[in-house]
Design a protein around this motif. Structure first.
Motif, PDB file in Angstrom:
ATOM      1  N   THR A   1       1.853   4.424   8.694  1.00 18.01           N
ATOM      2  CA  THR A   1       0.942   4.170   7.576  1.00 18.01           C
ATOM      3  C   THR A   1      -0.493   4.457   7.974  1.00 18.01           C
ATOM      4  O   THR A   1      -0.836   4.462   9.163  1.00 18.01           O
ATOM      5  CB  THR A   1       1.045   2.713   7.104  1.00 18.01           C
ATOM      6  OG1 THR A   1       0.677   1.844   8.186  1.00 18.01           O
ATOM      7  CG2 THR A   1       2.464   2.379   6.668  1.00 18.01           C
ATOM      8  N   SER A   2      -1.325   4.660   6.991  1.00 19.65           N
ATOM      9  CA  SER A   2      -2.757   4.874   7.253  1.00 19.65           C
ATOM     10  C   SER A   2      -3.378   3.583   7.764  1.00 19.65           C
ATOM     11  O   SER A   2      -2.899   2.481   7.449  1.00 19.65           O
ATOM     12  CB  SER A   2      -3.476   5.307   5.969  1.00 19.65           C
ATOM     13  OG  SER A   2      -2.929   6.504   5.484  1.00 19.65           O
TER      14      SER A   2
ATOM     15  N   GLU B   1      -5.448   0.336   8.001  1.00 20.18           N
ATOM     16  CA  GLU B   1      -5.823  -0.569   6.915  1.00 20.18           C
ATOM     17  C   GLU B   1      -7.331  -0.528   6.701  1.00 20.18           C
ATOM     18  O   GLU B   1      -8.112  -0.618   7.653  1.00 20.18           O
ATOM     19  CB  GLU B   1      -5.396  -1.995   7.254  1.00 20.18           C
ATOM     20  CG  GLU B   1      -5.707  -3.002   6.168  1.00 20.18           C
ATOM     21  CD  GLU B   1      -5.249  -4.397   6.547  1.00 20.18           C
ATOM     22  OE1 GLU B   1      -5.478  -5.326   5.749  1.00 20.18           O
ATOM     23  OE2 GLU B   1      -4.663  -4.559   7.632  1.00 20.18           O
TER      24      GLU B   1
ATOM     25  N   ARG C   1       4.955  13.512   3.687  1.00 16.35           N
ATOM     26  CA  ARG C   1       4.561  12.286   4.404  1.00 16.35           C
ATOM     27  C   ARG C   1       4.053  12.663   5.793  1.00 16.35           C
ATOM     28  O   ARG C   1       4.537  13.628   6.416  1.00 16.35           O
ATOM     29  CB  ARG C   1       5.737  11.319   4.533  1.00 16.35           C
ATOM     30  CG  ARG C   1       6.096  10.560   3.262  1.00 16.35           C
ATOM     31  CD  ARG C   1       5.056   9.502   2.925  1.00 16.35           C
ATOM     32  NE  ARG C   1       4.917   8.495   3.976  1.00 16.35           N
ATOM     33  CZ  ARG C   1       5.641   7.375   4.055  1.00 16.35           C
ATOM     34  NH1 ARG C   1       6.575   7.113   3.138  1.00 16.35           N
ATOM     35  NH2 ARG C   1       5.434   6.511   5.027  1.00 16.35           N
TER      36      ARG C   1
ATOM     37  N   ASP D   1       0.282   2.432  -3.643  1.00 15.41           N
ATOM     38  CA  ASP D   1      -0.851   3.353  -3.496  1.00 15.41           C
ATOM     39  C   ASP D   1      -0.424   4.721  -2.994  1.00 15.41           C
ATOM     40  O   ASP D   1      -1.263   5.584  -2.738  1.00 15.41           O
ATOM     41  CB  ASP D   1      -1.882   2.767  -2.514  1.00 15.41           C
ATOM     42  CG  ASP D   1      -2.727   1.684  -3.154  1.00 15.41           C
ATOM     43  OD1 ASP D   1      -2.609   1.508  -4.382  1.00 15.41           O
ATOM     44  OD2 ASP D   1      -3.484   1.009  -2.430  1.00 15.41           O
TER      45      ASP D   1
ATOM     46  N   ASP E   1       0.715   5.723  -0.119  1.00 12.13           N
ATOM     47  CA  ASP E   1       0.119   6.039   1.185  1.00 12.13           C
ATOM     48  C   ASP E   1       0.931   7.146   1.861  1.00 12.13           C
ATOM     49  O   ASP E   1       2.119   6.995   2.127  1.00 12.13           O
ATOM     50  CB  ASP E   1       0.101   4.776   2.059  1.00 12.13           C
ATOM     51  CG  ASP E   1      -0.510   5.004   3.433  1.00 12.13           C
ATOM     52  OD1 ASP E   1      -1.131   6.072   3.635  1.00 12.13           O
ATOM     53  OD2 ASP E   1      -0.375   4.120   4.295  1.00 12.13           O
TER      54      ASP E   1
ATOM     55  N   ARG F   1       0.836  -1.208   0.000  1.00 16.03           N
ATOM     56  CA  ARG F   1       0.000   0.000   0.000  1.00 16.03           C
ATOM     57  C   ARG F   1       0.864   1.248   0.000  1.00 16.03           C
ATOM     58  O   ARG F   1       0.549   2.243  -0.648  1.00 16.03           O
ATOM     59  CB  ARG F   1      -0.928   0.004   1.224  1.00 16.03           C
ATOM     60  CG  ARG F   1      -2.099  -0.957   1.134  1.00 16.03           C
ATOM     61  CD  ARG F   1      -3.182  -0.605   2.169  1.00 16.03           C
ATOM     62  NE  ARG F   1      -2.623  -0.465   3.512  1.00 16.03           N
ATOM     63  CZ  ARG F   1      -2.477  -1.470   4.362  1.00 16.03           C
ATOM     64  NH1 ARG F   1      -2.813  -2.707   3.986  1.00 16.03           N
ATOM     65  NH2 ARG F   1      -1.985  -1.278   5.560  1.00 16.03           N
ATOM     66  N   THR F   2       1.966   1.214   0.757  1.00 16.74           N
ATOM     67  CA  THR F   2       2.851   2.377   0.827  1.00 16.74           C
ATOM     68  C   THR F   2       3.548   2.621  -0.504  1.00 16.74           C
ATOM     69  O   THR F   2       3.647   3.762  -0.980  1.00 16.74           O
ATOM     70  CB  THR F   2       3.907   2.172   1.935  1.00 16.74           C
ATOM     71  OG1 THR F   2       3.249   1.911   3.169  1.00 16.74           O
ATOM     72  CG2 THR F   2       4.766   3.414   2.095  1.00 16.74           C
TER      73      THR F   2
END
Length: 487
Positions: A470-471, A473, A411, A338, A340, A334-335
């Motif tokens: 990270t965001s 999930e 970020r 996508d 993230d 995802r990072t």
């Protein structure tokens, strides 16, 4: 001239007499407020301190038992006491005021069902009814608390609680925590938990690790307030040492030797049983699984050396590890794919449950710069302490970094930062917190996150941080299942 001189001389005499009369009156005053030194200068005798009424009552009525109208017998010892004083106790007040047979008796034998109560504790408890103050030694506080609770002596119970809170240390904390739970002292219970959360990782002790029960250790490891030193791998290591001491309580050695002996014991156990099972899946290890379940394994396997140790130890279930590897792989994808940017806001409950835990000890004042090891999803965070400032920097180009670094323009990182200093008994003497924050940083941007007051700053200084890179999930929506056609 002679007449004038005579009159002046004659006029001085009455003044001297007046001063003398004042001094005499001062000597006769029984309630003079002047100090002993002033009284001595004035020629007055020093005042004698009269014995206090409380001390007289304690010695004459309690210790000597004069004019006793009731005898209490317990644990093979007798106390010659007075009903009027015993009625300060809720236990005896109910006994004497109701229709109980003891209300008319002058000799009562008490049954003591609590094994924590001994004759010395009863002596202190009964004596507290005859005096204003009681000196409670920390080594005796649990037995006195037990007696005070049985006799329903609220004042003595409160004093025991205050004594416990003031004297928590590595030697007393587990006993105080157990007693607080038994006798319902919630504030003492909370203070003991706070002490353990602050000291379990910062001031490790063999004796303390031996005393910690499974239930108490689970509370500590699962708490978002655990003061972690270094990284999550150190939580795993501490638990491995603790589990070894629970299994081999007779072990006697130094903290420095503990990990080596624990590793050797688990290795020998695997060889002797010829088992391919992970230790927590065995009959011997099952009871510890609930505690190890609170380790945040995603921040253990993010470091190659730590991941190899976890695999080698064969303590944690391989199925559990496989699920964590999968979770981290998807987070990495995802990072990378996508883009993230990291968390935009903080869900406190999610943050406390899933954030990375790490810490650092600063032995003395000076300039420090460090990073915590492990895969950080392209966010190379440098932490600096200088001139009483804590500074976070998103490093991309200025300093070398092991691993890939994200070059996204911005970020985000969610964090909570806490600092504390402790005295020799592990009591917090100063602490600060930056609270829960989300920080958005451009490439190589740095930001002051905490400014410390030099008056409150004491070393060694312990820094504890929680991070989310990270965001959260997002769970995929359930795919629609085709509706079966009718035949």
């Amino acid at each position: 001239m002679g007449g004038l001189g005579s009159r002046l001389a004659g006029g001085a005499a009455p003044a001297q007499c007046e001063c003398e009369r004042r001094r005499k009156r001062r000597r006769r005053r029984p309630n003079c407020d002047c100090s002993d030194s002033e009284a001595e200068e004035a020629g007055a005798p020093r005042r004698k301190k009269l014995k206090s009424t409380s001390k007289y009552i304690y010695q004459t009525l309690f210790l000597a038992g004069e004019n006793s109208d009731i005898t209490i017998c317990a644990l093979g010892q007798e106390w010659h006491l007075h009903k009027i004083y015993l009625c300060q106790s809720g236990y005896f007040s109910s006994m004497f005021s109701g229709s109980w047979k003891e209300s008319s008796m002058n000799y009562i034998e008490l049954e003591i069902p609590d094994h924590n109560i001994d004759t010395e504790a009863l002596q202190v408890a009964f004596g507290s009814l005859y005096r204003d103050d009681v000196l409670i030694q920390p080594s005796r506080v649990v037995t006195i608390l037990a007696a005070a609770c049985m006799l329903q002596l609220d004042g003595l119970i409160q004093q025991c609680g205050e004594t416990m809170k003031e004297t928590i240390s590595s030697k007393t904390v587990c006993g105080f925590y157990a007693a607080a739970g038994t006798y319902g002292l919630d504030s003492v219970n909370q203070k003991c938990l706070e002490w353990l959360l602050n000291n379990l990782m910062t001031h490790q002790s063999v004796d303390l690790l031996k005393e910690l029960s499974i239930g108490l250790m689970e509370k500590l490891i699962s708490s978002p307030d655990l003061f972690v030193m270094q990284v999550e791998m150190d939580v795993y290591t501490a638990l491995k040492k603790w589990m070894f001491l629970q299994l081999v309580p007779s072990w006697n050695g130094s903290l420095k030797q503990l990990l080596t002996d624990a590793d050797a014991w688990f290795s020998k156990s695997r060889k002797e049983t010829c088992s391919c099972s992970n230790f927590l899946d065995t009959e011997q290890g099952q009871k510890f699984a609930v505690v190890f379940g609170h380790i945040r394994l995603q921040y253990v396997i993010n470091d190659l050396t730590s991941a190899k140790i976890i695999e080698r130890d064969m303590i944690i279930s391989s199925g559990c590890l496989a699920a964590v590897y999968k979770q981290q792989w998807f987070a990495m994808l995802r990072t990378e794919q996508d883009n993230d940017l990291g968390p935009k806001e903080i869900n406190k409950e999610e943050f406390e449950l899933h954030s990375m835990r790490c810490g650092r000890k600063l032995a003395k004042d000076g300039d420090y710069c460090w990073r915590w090891t492990g895969f950080s999803f392209g966010f190379d965070l440098l932490v600096t302490y200088t001139n009483r400032f804590i500074i976070f920097k998103r490093n991309t180009l200025s300093q070398p970094c092991n691993g890939a670094v994200s070059l996204l323009a911005r970020r985000n990182i969610a964090f909570r930062l806490r600092l504390a200093s402790f005295d020799s008994n592990g009591k917090v003497i100063c602490n600060r917190s930056a609270g829960y924050q989300v920080l958005s940083l451009e490439k190589d941007q740095e930001q002051i996150v905490l400014n410390l007051d030099s008056r409150l700053l004491m070393f060694p200084l312990y820094i504890c941080c929680n991070f989310l890179y990270t965001s959260p999930e997002t769970k995929p929506e359930a795919e629609e299942q085709p509706v079966p056609s009718e035949n």
